[in-house]
Design a protein around this motif. Sequence first.
Motif, PDB file in Angstrom:
ATOM      1  N   UNK A 123       0.842  -1.191   0.000  1.00 46.35           N
ATOM      2  CA  UNK A 123       0.000   0.000   0.000  1.00 46.35           C
ATOM      3  C   UNK A 123       0.881   1.245   0.000  1.00 46.35           C
ATOM      4  N   UNK A 124       0.463   2.217  -0.772  1.00 45.05           N
ATOM      5  CA  UNK A 124       1.198   3.475  -0.760  1.00 45.05           C
ATOM      6  C   UNK A 124       1.041   4.136   0.604  1.00 45.05           C
ATOM      7  N   UNK A 125       2.153   4.465   1.204  1.00 41.25           N
ATOM      8  CA  UNK A 125       2.075   5.156   2.482  1.00 41.25           C
ATOM      9  C   UNK A 125       3.151   6.224   2.534  1.00 41.25           C
ATOM     10  N   UNK A 126       2.823   7.304   3.178  1.00 42.08           N
ATOM     11  CA  UNK A 126       3.777   8.382   3.329  1.00 42.08           C
ATOM     12  C   UNK A 126       4.525   8.179   4.629  1.00 42.08           C
ATOM     13  N   UNK A 127       5.811   7.869   4.513  1.00 42.40           N
ATOM     14  CA  UNK A 127       6.617   7.673   5.714  1.00 42.40           C
ATOM     15  C   UNK A 127       6.928   9.031   6.328  1.00 42.40           C
ATOM     16  N   UNK A 128       6.802   9.081   7.635  1.00 44.62           N
ATOM     17  CA  UNK A 128       7.043  10.338   8.332  1.00 44.62           C
ATOM     18  C   UNK A 128       8.489  10.782   8.147  1.00 44.62           C
ATOM     19  N   UNK A 129       8.665  12.063   7.958  1.00 46.17           N
ATOM     20  CA  UNK A 129      10.014  12.612   7.881  1.00 46.17           C
ATOM     21  C   UNK A 129      10.611  12.672   9.286  1.00 46.17           C
ATOM     22  N   UNK A 130      11.916  12.808   9.342  1.00 48.75           N
ATOM     23  CA  UNK A 130      12.565  12.986  10.642  1.00 48.75           C
ATOM     24  C   UNK A 130      12.860  11.675  11.334  1.00 48.75           C
ATOM     25  N   UNK A 131      12.754  11.691  12.648  1.00 44.64           N
ATOM     26  CA  UNK A 131      13.151  10.540  13.446  1.00 44.64           C
ATOM     27  C   UNK A 131      12.202   9.367  13.261  1.00 44.64           C
ATOM     28  N   UNK A 132      12.763   8.170  13.444  1.00 44.08           N
ATOM     29  CA  UNK A 132      11.955   6.955  13.506  1.00 44.08           C
ATOM     30  C   UNK A 132      11.899   6.513  14.958  1.00 44.08           C
ATOM     31  N   UNK A 133      10.933   5.674  15.276  1.00 45.82           N
ATOM     32  CA  UNK A 133      10.838   5.187  16.649  1.00 45.82           C
ATOM     33  C   UNK A 133      10.328   3.761  16.653  1.00 45.82           C
TER      34      UNK A 133
END
Length: 864
Positions: free
Chosen positions: A749-759
Motif C-alpha cells: 500500500x502506498x504510504x507516506x513515511x514520516x520525515x525525521x526521526x523513527x521510533x
Amino acid sequence: MKDKENILQPYLLFEGKSIGGKAEQLVNMNEQGFTVPPFKILPAEYLDQQLREAENPVDLIDNFEFSTDDKNKILNQLSRDSTYFSIRSSAIGEDGKSFSFAGQFDTYLYVNRAQIFDKIKDVWKSAYSDRIVAYRKQNNITTPIRMAVVIQHMIHAEVSGVMFGVNPVTEKENEMLISAVYGLGEGLVSGALNADNFYITDGKLEKSEIAEKTERMTHDLENEGILLSEVAENKINDASLDQTQIDALTKQLTALNSFYEFPQDVEWAYEKGQLYILQSRPITHLKKSKTGTKIVWDNSNIIESYPGVTTPLTFSFIREMYRVVYIQFCQLLGLSNKTLADNEEVFANMLGLLRGRVFYNLRSWYRVLSLLPGYTINAAFMENMMGIKERFELEDQYVQGKWSARWQMFMTILKMIKAFWKLPSDRNRFLSFLDKTIAEYKAIDFESESPESLMAQYHTFEEILTKQWKPPLVNDFFAMIYFGVFKKLIVKYLGEDCPHIHNDLLAHSNDIISVQPMIQSLNLAKNIIANSEQKLFFQNEDSKTIWNELETGRFPTLYKDIKNYLNKYGERCLGELKLETISYNQAPDKFIKILQSYIKNPAALEALNNGQSNALREKSQQIVDDKIGNTFFKKRILRYFTNKTRDLVSNRENLRFERTRGFGIVREIFSAMGVAFQERNLIENDRDIFYLTKEEIFDYIKGTSILPDLKSTIEDRKMKYQNYEADEFVPERVETYGVVYDELIFKEEEETLAEGDMSGIACCPGVIESEVIVVHSPDQVSDIGGKIMVTSSTDPGWVSLFPTSSAILVERGSLLSHSAIVARELGIPCIVSIKGLLKRLKTGDVVKMDGSTGQVKIISNAEN
C-alpha cells in the motif's frame, strides 16, 4: 440463439476463434446495442502457428509479408467510409479481472490504408517487448501471449475520456467517476493533459472538478499522427461535458456494469454529438468486496520462527502441533470438552499460509482467548508478547451465562494456581523426559528404515511431543501474564518517565540458553586462535575441507569439542523450526563457517567479557530503589515480580530451544523419508519431500492418496514457490474477507513515511552513532564490523552476527522476541518494531539510535 461462431463471423477478416478480450468486448457491446465504431478482427490463428514454432518471433514478424490476396481481402472488408483507422491489440487473456495489460501493448491512431499492414506487424511485435516481459514476470503470468488485432474506424473526437463503474479511489459501489478532455482520450490516458472529473453518486452528478484545459490532442494531418493543439480561450475553464452528455454517459456505464456484472473501465468519445463506446474492460485490482468472514493475518512475531517462505510439509506439521497443544492447554485451564468440541475449527486454524509465508490467524487467537476468563486483560498481554500493533475486534465473542462464567472463573483460577505451583517441577520433569526421548530417537538410523516404519516413528514421536508439551505452554502463559503485570507495576510505582525499566531489570539472567550457542562457539574460536596450527588451518581452508579432515582424524580434541557442541546445539540455526532447513547437524561445514567468521574477526570474542548486561541490570535496580525509597511493600512486590518474570522469560526462551531439538528429530525422520521416496523413484530429489504435506506423504504410503503423480505435483509447487520467493514486499498484516485465497496478492500500500526521526520499542539502552549495514540474511555477511545492524527480523540463526554489532535495529518484533532478549543479555543497544525501517535506511547511512527511548535519528545518507 446464435452460437459464438455465427456471432463472430461478420467481424472476422479470416477464419479463427481466438480474438482476445478487447475484440470480444467490442463484439459483445455491438451485439447488445451499444454504439461502437465499425471494426474488423484479425484473429490470432492468422500467424499463431508460425510464431509458436519460431526461435525468434520478432525476426519472424519483421520478415513476414502479407500476400496480395490477403491485403486485398482485408482492405475490401474495411468500412469504405473510413479514411483513418486505429490499430489495436487484442491479446488472448487481455482485459481480465485480475490483469488487464492496460496500456502495455502498442496502439496506433490515424493509420491510413497504406500503413495498416506495417502497424499490424508492430502490434504483433509489442507482445514481445521488454515491458511485457517485466509485466508477465511481476504478475506470475506463464502462458504464451497469443495476439489478435482490431482494425477500427477512427473517431475524430471533440471530447473524450474514460469512466469507471466504481470510483477507483473510494471503491464505493454507488459511486462512479467520469474523466474528460477535449480532443482524443490519449491525452488523458498518457497523463499529458489535465482532465475534468465528474463524480456520480447513485446515478446523479454530485460533484464536478473542472480543470484548466489549455491543450488537446488532435489529428496531425501533415505527419499522419496526433499532435497537441491549443484550446480556444473561451473553453479553457469551461466544463468539457454538459449535463445531457453526463447523463448519457452515466446511463451507458450503468448498462455496461449490469451487462458484465462487474465494474467497468470504459473509453468513450463524442463526435458530432454522437457518443461512441471505444472499449470496455473490468477494473483490475479492486480490493475484494468486504463480504464474508473477516480475518486479520499477522506475522509480526511468527516471522521470527518462520522467516521467508515455509514449505507445505513444515506448515502441515506445525498447524497440527498448534491445534493439539492449545486444545490440551485449554483443557488444563478448565475448559469443558463440549466447549473445545464446539470450537474445534478455531483450534485447527490458528495459523495460515499466505503465499508461502506463515501468519497468525488473529481471529482464531482472540477467539481462543475469549473462551478463557479475563479476555480483555489476557488479550492486552498477548498483544504485548506477540508485538501485535492493533487489536482484532471479535464481533462474535464467546459469551457465557453470568453464573456459568463465574463458576468457570473460579475453577480456572484454581487450576491456574495449581499449574503455576507445579510449574518448576513439571518443567524439570519435561526436560528430563525430552532429553531421554531425544537420545533414544537420535540412536535410530532412520535412513535404514522403510517408509512405513518412518511413518510409525513419526506418529509415535508426534504423540510424545503433543502429550508432554504442557509445561512450555503453561510457562508461556504465565510469562505473558507476569510480563504484562510487571510492566504495569513499574509504570504505577515509578511513573511514566521510566517506561523501559521493566525490560532492563530482566537483563543478565545468565541462564538463557539462546546465548549459550554463541558463547560456546566463541570459546571454540578462542581455543582455535590460541593454537597457531589450527588457526592457520581454519584461515586457509574452505569449510568442507576442514570438516572432512577433522572427521578423518586431524585435531582429535578439537573434533570432539565440535561434535559435543553439535550434539547439544546442532539444531540451533537459521530457520531452525522449518523442517526443510539443513541444520548444522546435517551439514557441519555450515557451523565451521561460523567459527571461521569469528577467527577472522577476533573483535567478536569481546562478547565473552561483556559486562554491560550486568551493569544495565544493576543500574536499573538502583533507579528503582531510588524511586521507591524505603516503601517496604512496594519493594517486596517489585522484587517478587522481577525475579518471577525473569525466571519465566528465561525459561520461555530455554523451552523454545527444547522445541527446536524436538523439531530436529522430525526433520531427520522426513529427510530419511525423502531419501526412501527418491530411491523408489517416487520423487526426483530427496529434498522434494518438503513440497508435500505430511498427510499427502502418509496417504501415498497407505493407498489413500488422490495424487497419482507426486513428481508433477512437486514440480508445480516448486514453480509457485519460486514466485513466492520473488515477492518483493511481504506485509506484516493482511485482511481478508470470505475466500482467503481469492486473488490474494501481496500488494504494498502506498504510504507516506514520516520525515525525521523513527521510533520503535526500546529493548536495551545505549546511545550509538554509527554507520548502518542492512542485512537480509546472516549468510549475507560474516560480521558487522562494529556497525549498526539493520534487518527485518531475526531468529536464533542470527546470533553469530550479534557480537560484531555495535547496535541492532529491527523492523519487526516485540520485547519478548529473540533479538530483544539476546541483545539484552549481551548488553547490545537494541530497538525493535520500527515501522518503515528498511524503506528509510540503506547500507552506508549514518544514524544515532537511543536504545532507552526507541528513537532513531538519521544523521546522513550514503549518497551524501
